[in-house]
Scaffold this active site. Structure first.
Site, short mmCIF file in Angstrom:
data_model
loop_
_atom_site.label_atom_id
_atom_site.label_comp_id
_atom_site.label_asym_id
_atom_site.label_seq_id
_atom_site.Cartn_x
_atom_site.Cartn_y
_atom_site.Cartn_z
N PRO A 11 0.80 -1.23 0.00
CA PRO A 11 0.00 0.00 0.00
C PRO A 11 0.83 1.29 0.00
CG PRO A 11 -0.12 -1.10 2.13
CD PRO A 11 0.53 -2.05 1.19
N ASN A 12 0.31 2.24 -0.71
CA ASN A 12 0.84 3.61 -0.80
C ASN A 12 2.10 3.74 -1.66
OD1 ASN A 12 -1.18 4.74 1.02
ND2 ASN A 12 -0.12 3.61 2.63
N ARG A 19 5.22 11.00 -2.44
CA ARG A 19 4.96 10.61 -1.05
C ARG A 19 6.24 10.78 -0.23
NH1 ARG A 19 4.77 4.41 1.12
NH2 ARG A 19 4.20 4.93 3.26
N TYR A 24 11.38 8.61 1.01
CA TYR A 24 11.31 7.58 -0.03
C TYR A 24 11.93 8.00 -1.36
CZ TYR A 24 8.07 5.48 3.30
OH TYR A 24 7.51 4.94 4.43
N ASN A 75 8.03 -5.70 -1.32
CA ASN A 75 8.04 -4.58 -0.39
C ASN A 75 6.61 -4.50 0.14
OD1 ASN A 75 7.99 -2.25 1.05
ND2 ASN A 75 9.05 -1.00 -0.47
N ALA A 78 3.38 -0.94 4.62
CA ALA A 78 2.85 -0.96 5.98
C ALA A 78 2.41 -2.36 6.42
CB ALA A 78 1.68 0.01 6.08
N GLU A 99 12.74 -9.66 0.97
CA GLU A 99 11.94 -8.51 1.42
C GLU A 99 12.77 -7.25 1.22
OE1 GLU A 99 10.82 -8.91 5.52
OE2 GLU A 99 10.06 -6.85 5.66
N HIS A 101 12.81 -2.88 1.59
CA HIS A 101 12.24 -1.60 2.02
C HIS A 101 13.14 -0.49 1.49
CE1 HIS A 101 9.47 -3.55 4.75
NE2 HIS A 101 10.47 -4.36 5.06
N ARG A 108 13.67 4.18 12.00
CA ARG A 108 12.42 4.93 12.01
C ARG A 108 11.57 4.59 13.24
NH1 ARG A 108 9.62 4.54 6.46
NH2 ARG A 108 8.53 6.32 7.35
C1 DQA Z 1 8.46 0.88 3.51
C2 DQA Z 1 8.60 1.08 5.03
C3 DQA Z 1 7.27 0.87 5.73
O1 DQA Z 1 7.41 1.07 7.12
C4 DQA Z 1 6.24 1.86 5.20
O2 DQA Z 1 4.98 1.60 5.80
C5 DQA Z 1 6.15 1.87 3.73
C6 DQA Z 1 7.36 1.74 2.92
C7 DQA Z 1 9.76 1.23 2.76
O3 DQA Z 1 9.86 0.84 1.61
O4 DQA Z 1 10.64 1.88 3.31
O5 DQA Z 1 5.08 2.12 3.17
O6 DQA Z 1 8.17 -0.48 3.27
#
Ligand code: DQA
Length: 155
Positions: A11-12, A19, A24, A75, A78, A99, A101, A108
């Site tokens: 998501p997002n 964003r 990011y 990835n 959240a 995985e 990120h 964080r």
């Molecule tokens: C994320 C880190 C997560 O905590 C966050 O909710 C994201 C992006 C990252 O790529 O750094 O949406 O996965």
């Protein structure tokens, strides 16, 4: 036939570019997909790159990867920090998974330090921005090659 790597984004991540660019970066998800496709070509693998804001859809795509994809890069965004369903799906399909990120989740908020998904991952890459996806492709293709060599040595 070339191996396919399924690259899943949670998501997002469709909002990348605008964003929280200080966290990011300014690259869009389309930019990241383009870089992945290019690098994958060099490694002789295919990439199926997807994004969803819905947990169930991500779970469905992980199920569908069985028999289709040789590796998964995810990835979970959240959902990393909340989703037992994604963890269980990855454990069920038994496909080598990395995985990723973009940000260093350990630097964080406390709630980002734990990822349920990591338990199903061969490895975790965080903090290198979009380069993390490229490193994951490299790592997974190396794993697949080593597994094939082992298989050949046995037969
Ligand atoms: C994320 C880190 C997560 O905590 C966050 O909710 C994201 C992006 C990252 O790529 O750094 O949406 O996965």
């Amino acid at each position: 036939m070339a191996d396919t790597l399924l690259i899943l984004n949670g998501p997002n991540l469709n909002l990348l570019g605008t964003r929280q660019p200080e966290v990011y970066g300014r690259e869009t998800l389309a930019d990241i997909e383009g870089a992945c496709q290019q690098v994958a070509q060099g490694f002789g693998v295919q990439v199926d790159f997807r994004q969803s804001n819905h947990e169930g859809e991500l779970v469905d795509w992980i199920h569908e990867a069985r028999g289709r994809s040789s590796g998964i890069i995810i990835n979970p965004a959240a959902y990393s920090h909340t989703s037992v369903a994604i963890l269980d799906a990855l454990l069920a399909v038994e496909i080598p998974t990395v995985e990723v990120h973009l940000s260093n989740i350990h630097q964080r908020d406390e709630f980002r330090h734990h990822s349920y998904v990591s338990k199903a991952a061969k490895g975790v890459i965080c903090g290198f921005g979009s380069l993390g996806y490229i490193l994951a492709i490299q790592a997974l293709t190396a794993e697949l090659r080593a597994a094939k060599q082992q298989q050949m040595a046995k037969s």
